[in-house]
Motif scaffolding. Structure first.
Motif, PDB file in Angstrom:
ATOM      1  N   VAL A  37      46.068  31.794  31.633  1.00 15.76           N
ATOM      2  CA  VAL A  37      47.056  30.832  32.128  1.00 15.76           C
ATOM      3  C   VAL A  37      46.853  29.466  31.468  1.00 15.76           C
ATOM      4  CG1 VAL A  37      47.968  29.673  34.184  1.00 15.76           C
ATOM      5  CG2 VAL A  37      47.307  32.077  34.310  1.00 15.76           C
ATOM      6  N   VAL A  38      45.609  29.049  31.301  1.00 16.74           N
ATOM      7  CA  VAL A  38      45.333  27.780  30.612  1.00 16.74           C
ATOM      8  C   VAL A  38      45.935  27.802  29.213  1.00 16.74           C
ATOM      9  CG1 VAL A  38      43.500  26.370  29.589  1.00 16.74           C
ATOM     10  CG2 VAL A  38      43.282  27.168  31.945  1.00 16.74           C
ATOM     11  N   GLY A  39      45.909  28.983  28.574  1.00 12.03           N
ATOM     12  CA  GLY A  39      46.478  29.124  27.240  1.00 12.03           C
ATOM     13  C   GLY A  39      47.987  29.200  27.207  1.00 12.03           C
ATOM     14  N   GLY A  40      48.625  29.142  28.394  1.00 17.00           N
ATOM     15  CA  GLY A  40      50.091  29.129  28.460  1.00 17.00           C
ATOM     16  C   GLY A  40      50.726  30.458  28.780  1.00 17.00           C
ATOM     17  N   GLY A  41      49.928  31.468  29.128  1.00 18.62           N
ATOM     18  CA  GLY A  41      50.470  32.793  29.412  1.00 18.62           C
ATOM     19  C   GLY A  41      50.885  32.969  30.864  1.00 18.62           C
ATOM     20  N   ASP A  42      51.916  33.814  31.092  1.00 17.27           N
ATOM     21  CA  ASP A  42      52.315  34.182  32.451  1.00 17.27           C
ATOM     22  C   ASP A  42      51.405  35.303  32.951  1.00 17.27           C
ATOM     23  OD1 ASP A  42      54.397  32.375  32.357  1.00 17.27           O
ATOM     24  OD2 ASP A  42      55.899  33.863  31.775  1.00 17.27           O
ATOM     25  N   ALA A  43      51.217  35.376  34.280  1.00 14.37           N
ATOM     26  CA  ALA A  43      50.317  36.382  34.841  1.00 14.37           C
ATOM     27  C   ALA A  43      50.824  36.863  36.195  1.00 14.37           C
ATOM     28  CB  ALA A  43      48.905  35.813  34.991  1.00 14.37           C
ATOM     29  N   LEU A  44      50.590  38.134  36.468  1.00 16.35           N
ATOM     30  CA  LEU A  44      50.808  38.725  37.788  1.00 16.35           C
ATOM     31  C   LEU A  44      49.450  39.220  38.258  1.00 16.35           C
ATOM     32  CD1 LEU A  44      52.405  39.773  40.170  1.00 16.35           C
ATOM     33  CD2 LEU A  44      53.141  41.715  38.777  1.00 16.35           C
ATOM     34  N   VAL A  45      48.950  38.638  39.335  1.00 16.27           N
ATOM     35  CA  VAL A  45      47.578  38.876  39.772  1.00 16.27           C
ATOM     36  C   VAL A  45      47.562  39.587  41.116  1.00 16.27           C
ATOM     37  CG1 VAL A  45      45.405  37.781  40.441  1.00 16.27           C
ATOM     38  CG2 VAL A  45      46.719  36.882  38.504  1.00 16.27           C
ATOM     39  N   LEU A  46      46.894  40.727  41.166  1.00 12.87           N
ATOM     40  CA  LEU A  46      46.646  41.423  42.425  1.00 12.87           C
ATOM     41  C   LEU A  46      45.160  41.329  42.707  1.00 12.87           C
ATOM     42  CD1 LEU A  46      49.337  42.873  41.357  1.00 12.87           C
ATOM     43  CD2 LEU A  46      48.688  44.668  42.941  1.00 12.87           C
ATOM     44  N   MET A  47      44.826  40.676  43.793  1.00 14.78           N
ATOM     45  CA  MET A  47      43.427  40.454  44.129  1.00 14.78           C
ATOM     46  C   MET A  47      43.307  40.478  45.646  1.00 14.78           C
ATOM     47  SD  MET A  47      41.097  37.277  42.777  1.00 14.78           S
ATOM     48  CE  MET A  47      41.281  37.702  41.041  1.00 14.78           C
ATOM     49  N   PRO A  48      42.361  41.210  46.207  1.00  8.68           N
ATOM     50  CA  PRO A  48      42.294  41.326  47.665  1.00  8.68           C
ATOM     51  C   PRO A  48      42.029  39.989  48.341  1.00  8.68           C
ATOM     52  CG  PRO A  48      40.302  42.190  46.669  1.00  8.68           C
ATOM     53  CD  PRO A  48      41.263  41.935  45.558  1.00  8.68           C
ATOM     54  N   THR A  49      42.444  39.883  49.601  1.00 12.37           N
ATOM     55  CA  THR A  49      42.187  38.686  50.386  1.00 12.37           C
ATOM     56  C   THR A  49      40.699  38.382  50.371  1.00 12.37           C
ATOM     57  OG1 THR A  49      44.033  39.219  51.825  1.00 12.37           O
ATOM     58  CG2 THR A  49      42.443  37.656  52.664  1.00 12.37           C
ATOM     59  N   GLY A  50      40.360  37.137  50.068  1.00  5.75           N
ATOM     60  CA  GLY A  50      38.961  36.760  49.964  1.00  5.75           C
ATOM     61  C   GLY A  50      38.378  36.967  48.584  1.00  5.75           C
ATOM     62  N   GLY A  51      39.203  37.431  47.635  1.00  8.71           N
ATOM     63  CA  GLY A  51      38.711  37.702  46.289  1.00  8.71           C
ATOM     64  C   GLY A  51      38.707  36.505  45.370  1.00  8.71           C
ATOM     65  N   GLY A  52      39.261  35.370  45.838  1.00 11.49           N
ATOM     66  CA  GLY A  52      39.245  34.155  45.026  1.00 11.49           C
ATOM     67  C   GLY A  52      40.508  33.936  44.216  1.00 11.49           C
ATOM     68  N   LYS A  53      41.660  34.310  44.789  1.00 12.20           N
ATOM     69  CA  LYS A  53      42.935  34.137  44.068  1.00 12.20           C
ATOM     70  C   LYS A  53      43.238  32.669  43.782  1.00 12.20           C
ATOM     71  CE  LYS A  53      45.600  36.270  47.030  1.00 12.20           C
ATOM     72  NZ  LYS A  53      44.552  36.745  47.957  1.00 12.20           N
ATOM     73  N   SER A  54      42.947  31.794  44.746  1.00 12.14           N
ATOM     74  CA  SER A  54      43.370  30.393  44.604  1.00 12.14           C
ATOM     75  C   SER A  54      42.755  29.724  43.384  1.00 12.14           C
ATOM     76  CB  SER A  54      43.046  29.607  45.876  1.00 12.14           C
ATOM     77  OG  SER A  54      41.661  29.670  46.169  1.00 12.14           O
ATOM     78  N   LEU A  55      41.525  30.082  43.035  1.00 10.47           N
ATOM     79  CA  LEU A  55      40.903  29.486  41.856  1.00 10.47           C
ATOM     80  C   LEU A  55      41.679  29.815  40.588  1.00 10.47           C
ATOM     81  CD1 LEU A  55      37.060  30.028  42.388  1.00 10.47           C
ATOM     82  CD2 LEU A  55      38.320  27.881  42.495  1.00 10.47           C
ATOM     83  N   CYS A  56      42.390  30.941  40.610  1.00  7.66           N
ATOM     84  CA  CYS A  56      43.104  31.392  39.411  1.00  7.66           C
ATOM     85  C   CYS A  56      44.270  30.470  39.054  1.00  7.66           C
ATOM     86  CB  CYS A  56      43.600  32.822  39.605  1.00  7.66           C
ATOM     87  SG  CYS A  56      42.270  34.031  39.783  1.00  7.66           S
ATOM     88  N   TYR A  57      44.771  29.702  40.024  1.00 12.62           N
ATOM     89  CA  TYR A  57      45.791  28.703  39.685  1.00 12.62           C
ATOM     90  C   TYR A  57      45.285  27.274  39.851  1.00 12.62           C
ATOM     91  CZ  TYR A  57      46.792  28.576  44.775  1.00 12.62           C
ATOM     92  OH  TYR A  57      46.703  28.470  46.136  1.00 12.62           O
ATOM     93  N   GLN A  58      44.287  27.082  40.706  1.00  9.95           N
ATOM     94  CA  GLN A  58      43.787  25.717  40.901  1.00  9.95           C
ATOM     95  C   GLN A  58      43.099  25.192  39.647  1.00  9.95           C
ATOM     96  OE1 GLN A  58      41.393  26.289  44.396  1.00  9.95           O
ATOM     97  NE2 GLN A  58      43.088  25.905  45.818  1.00  9.95           N
ATOM     98  N   ILE A  59      42.284  26.024  39.006  1.00  6.25           N
ATOM     99  CA  ILE A  59      41.571  25.546  37.821  1.00  6.25           C
ATOM    100  C   ILE A  59      42.520  25.290  36.648  1.00  6.25           C
ATOM    101  CG2 ILE A  59      39.865  26.203  36.071  1.00  6.25           C
ATOM    102  CD1 ILE A  59      38.121  27.244  38.308  1.00  6.25           C
ATOM    103  N   PRO A  60      43.491  26.191  36.350  1.00  8.10           N
ATOM    104  CA  PRO A  60      44.474  25.832  35.304  1.00  8.10           C
ATOM    105  C   PRO A  60      45.232  24.548  35.622  1.00  8.10           C
ATOM    106  CG  PRO A  60      44.567  28.180  35.716  1.00  8.10           C
ATOM    107  CD  PRO A  60      43.653  27.603  36.768  1.00  8.10           C
ATOM    108  N   SER A  61      45.512  24.315  36.902  1.00  7.98           N
ATOM    109  CA  SER A  61      46.213  23.081  37.282  1.00  7.98           C
ATOM    110  C   SER A  61      45.376  21.851  36.973  1.00  7.98           C
ATOM    111  CB  SER A  61      46.545  23.102  38.784  1.00  7.98           C
ATOM    112  OG  SER A  61      47.406  24.181  39.095  1.00  7.98           O
ATOM    113  N   LEU A  62      44.047  21.985  37.056  1.00  8.95           N
ATOM    114  CA  LEU A  62      43.154  20.862  36.790  1.00  8.95           C
ATOM    115  C   LEU A  62      42.868  20.693  35.301  1.00  8.95           C
ATOM    116  CD1 LEU A  62      40.645  21.466  39.721  1.00  8.95           C
ATOM    117  CD2 LEU A  62      42.254  19.571  39.519  1.00  8.95           C
TER     118      LEU A  62
END
Length: 618
Positions: A37-62
């Motif tokens: 995502v940082v490199g500009g790619g689109d992504a569809l992410v399946l990750m169980p609850t508690g698996g750390g999904k939020s970091l996958c968009y929070q860090i690219p946002s930062l």
């Protein structure tokens, strides 16, 4: 708003992970997703609850220039999400209907001035031209579409506003988009990609397994008392969620628990908005509270120390069940997913499907969802293996941490029992032109001369008493399992039992297979001991660290009350456990603890060290 110097230009994702969030390394596929995502790619992410999904968009946002825009249906939780980010030193804000004009203007100004790292929006706001024009004027680093399964029209959490989110692809084609969800079958995944126009997105499917959760399904027998026993014996004073199908049962169950010394609150759509918000706030901010709720509660709940999720009614689908049970144990510590399930659940769900909105194809889809749920309930195999297989993941070995592994049920050749039961249904219909529910059919099979049997002269039937070798509960189990296997069906408002196309083959002995039925396993003392061993945390603290952990929890609770926050926003239990074990004496030592980033170190570091240094109470 906090200082922007926590994240510098051209920062590496792993550096942001350490400095802001306090973790030394990514988990699973997180790093691969973030870098894509940082490199500009689109992504569809399946990750169980508690698996750390939020970091996958929070860090690219930062890391990327501009603010990350997070589309989320969770209006009631946005303030808590923003609070949690601000604790980390992240500049976050939201726009939704709970704000007044001045608050919205201030948030919009901060976004346009480049003073936000993350901006949360409800999906309905993107239908407003003013919101789109606001985004046009600012700089967006990434679009994150959270709870993306809400776009699936016949899914368990469908939200019509999600269908409009394809506007992001058309209007901002050069801005990367990441859609995230905890539960989706391959078919649902395809639907998400199609409806959000993520045709070229890379799909990331994480390991769905949550090994810290112990899955158990018990035969229903006075479910409220069964629940109370579970809470008293296994989860005294711990936080949890209890799901009920109806508002009335939510109220009755909450009252029952409260009258038996359990701190419990109800939550359902029939309560006024203020009461719901108050109960949700208490659940997030207090420890040891039990929320009894319909499925209107829970999506996006980020409370890490939920130690159990209990279902007292059968969920409509495995997707819904898995998402709801995933709200337990987000901190990775041992937790329980427990359900009480009985024949009436099957009858009730079949009736709901028959009366549901939508066309015949929709009802067939609902029926398939229910069939999969029933198969999970009736399996003699490892439940975790069944769950993972539903989502397309192999689990070759039994897990050792579910009821069918810990107390294996036996299967037996139930062909003759099935024939006896099906014959009774046939005799009643053909000889008497009558249809009955399970109770009357069992009375006939067992040869009970009840007033109803006498009234309809059922003792004269040739099948009367042919099933006296099995108990009432055993026959209920047979009926439940035949329903699950499609050899019996429920009809009408009164739940009468009728044959299916497949039942004729079993009756006429044309079906070469055996009808395998399961016995209900007994939770022996040995099985209970095995279950307790399986639930012990691999990261359990040494015994001498327990008083220190409790001292830190008391400090956290006092601090949370003073600041009006949920305790877990300050530190998770897992972090406090590590602090209690290591007992750091300097800020540098404290900074090495997982979950202690620079923002929290600056805000709470000295207070933690002071709490550790305080003398033990006598």
């Amino acid at each position: 708003m906090t200082s922007p110097d926590l994240v510098t230009e051209r920062a590496e994702p792993v550096d942001v992970l350490r400095r802001v969030f306090g973790y030394d390394s990514f988990r699973g596929s997180q790093q691969e997703i973030v870098e894509h995502v940082v490199g500009g790619g689109d992504a569809l992410v399946l990750m169980p609850t508690g698996g750390g999904k939020s970091l996958c968009y929070q860090i690219p946002s930062l890391v990327r220039p501009g603010a990350g825009v997070v589309v989320s249906p969770l209006i009631a939780l946005m303030q808590d999400q923003v609070d949690a980010l601000e604790e980390l030193g992240v500049r976050a804000g939201f726009l939704n209907s709970t704000q007044n004009q001045q608050q919205r203007v201030e948030t919009e100004r901060a976004f346009l001035a480049g003073e936000l790292d993350l901006l949360y929006l409800a999906p309905e706001r993107l239908r407003l031209q003013g919101t789109l024009e606001l985004l046009d004027r600012g700089e967006v680093s990434v679009f994150a579409i959270d709870e993306a399964h809400c776009v699936a029209q016949w899914g368990h959490d469908f939200r019509p506003d999600y269908l409009e989110l394809s506007v992001l692809h058309r209007r901002y084609p050069s801005t990367p988009r990441i859609a995230l969800t905890a539960t989706a079958t391959p078919a649902t995944r395809r639907e998400i990609a199609e409806r959000l126009q993520l045709d070229d997105a890379r799909h990331f499917v994480a390991d769905f397994d949550r090994p810290n959760i112990q899955y158990r399904i018990a035969p229903k027998n006075d479910p409220r008392k069964q629940l109370l026993k579970l809470l008293q014996e296994e989860h005294p004073g711990e936080s949890g969620i209890v799901y009920r199908l109806s508002r009335a049962e939510v109220e009755r169950t909450a009252e029952f628990l409260a009258s038996n010394g359990v701190d419990a609150l109800p939550y359902h759509a029939g309560l006024d908005k203020q009461t719901r918000a108050h109960h949700q706030s208490r659940f997030l901010r207090e420890e040891g509270l039990v929320m009894v709720a319909t499925i209107a509660f829970g999506m996006g709940i980020d409370k890490p120390d939920v130690r159990f999720v209990a279902h007292l009614d059968l969920p409509k689908s495995i997707e819904g069940y898995y998402q709801e049970t995933g709200r337990a144990g987000r901190d990775g510590l041992p937790s329980t997913a427990w359900m009480a399930y009985g024949l009436q659940d099957v009858v009730q769900q079949r009736k709901l499907i028959d009366n549901s909105e939508g066309d015949e194809a929709h009802r067939r889809t609902l029926g398939k969802h229910l069939d999969s749920m029933l198969a999970l309930c009736e399996t003699v195999e490892c439940r975790r293996s069944r769950l993972l297989a539903y989502f397309g993941q192999d689990a070759p070995e039994p897990c050792g941490n579910c009821d069918t592994c810990l107390s294996p049920p036996e299967s037996w050749d139930g062909t003759v029992a099935a024939q006896k039961l099906l014959s009774t249904v046939v005799r009643l219909q053909r000889e008497r032109n009558q249809k009955f529910g399970a109770g009357q059919i069992i009375d006939v099979l067992r040869g009970k001369k009840t007033p109803k049997v006498e009234q309809f002269r059922h003792a004269e039937l040739s099948v009367f008493g042919v099933g006296s070798d099995l108990s009432d509960n055993e026959w209920r189990g047979v009926i439940r399992q035949l329903l699950a296997q499609g050899l019996l069906a429920v009809e009408g408002d009164y739940g009468t039992l009728v044959l299916t196309e497949d039942s004729g083959e079993v009756l006429r002995r044309e079906d070469p297979r055996q009808v395998r039925l399961r016995t209900e396993p007994k939770r022996t003392p040995q099985a209970k001991a095995k279950a307790a061993d399986a639930k012990r945390a691999p990261q359990d603290m040494p015994e001498e660290a327990e008083p220190v952990f409790q001292k830190l929890r008391a400090w956290r609770m006092e601090t949370a009350r003073e600041e009006g926050k949920a305790p877990f926003i300050i530190f998770h239990d897992a972090t406090l456990r590590q602090i209690a074990t290591v007992r750091p004496s300097t800020l540098d030592e404290l900074a090495s603890i997982s979950g202690v980033g620079e923002g929290k170190l600056n805000r709470y570091g000295q207070a933690v060290l002071a709490a550790l240094a305080a003398p033990e109470e006598e």
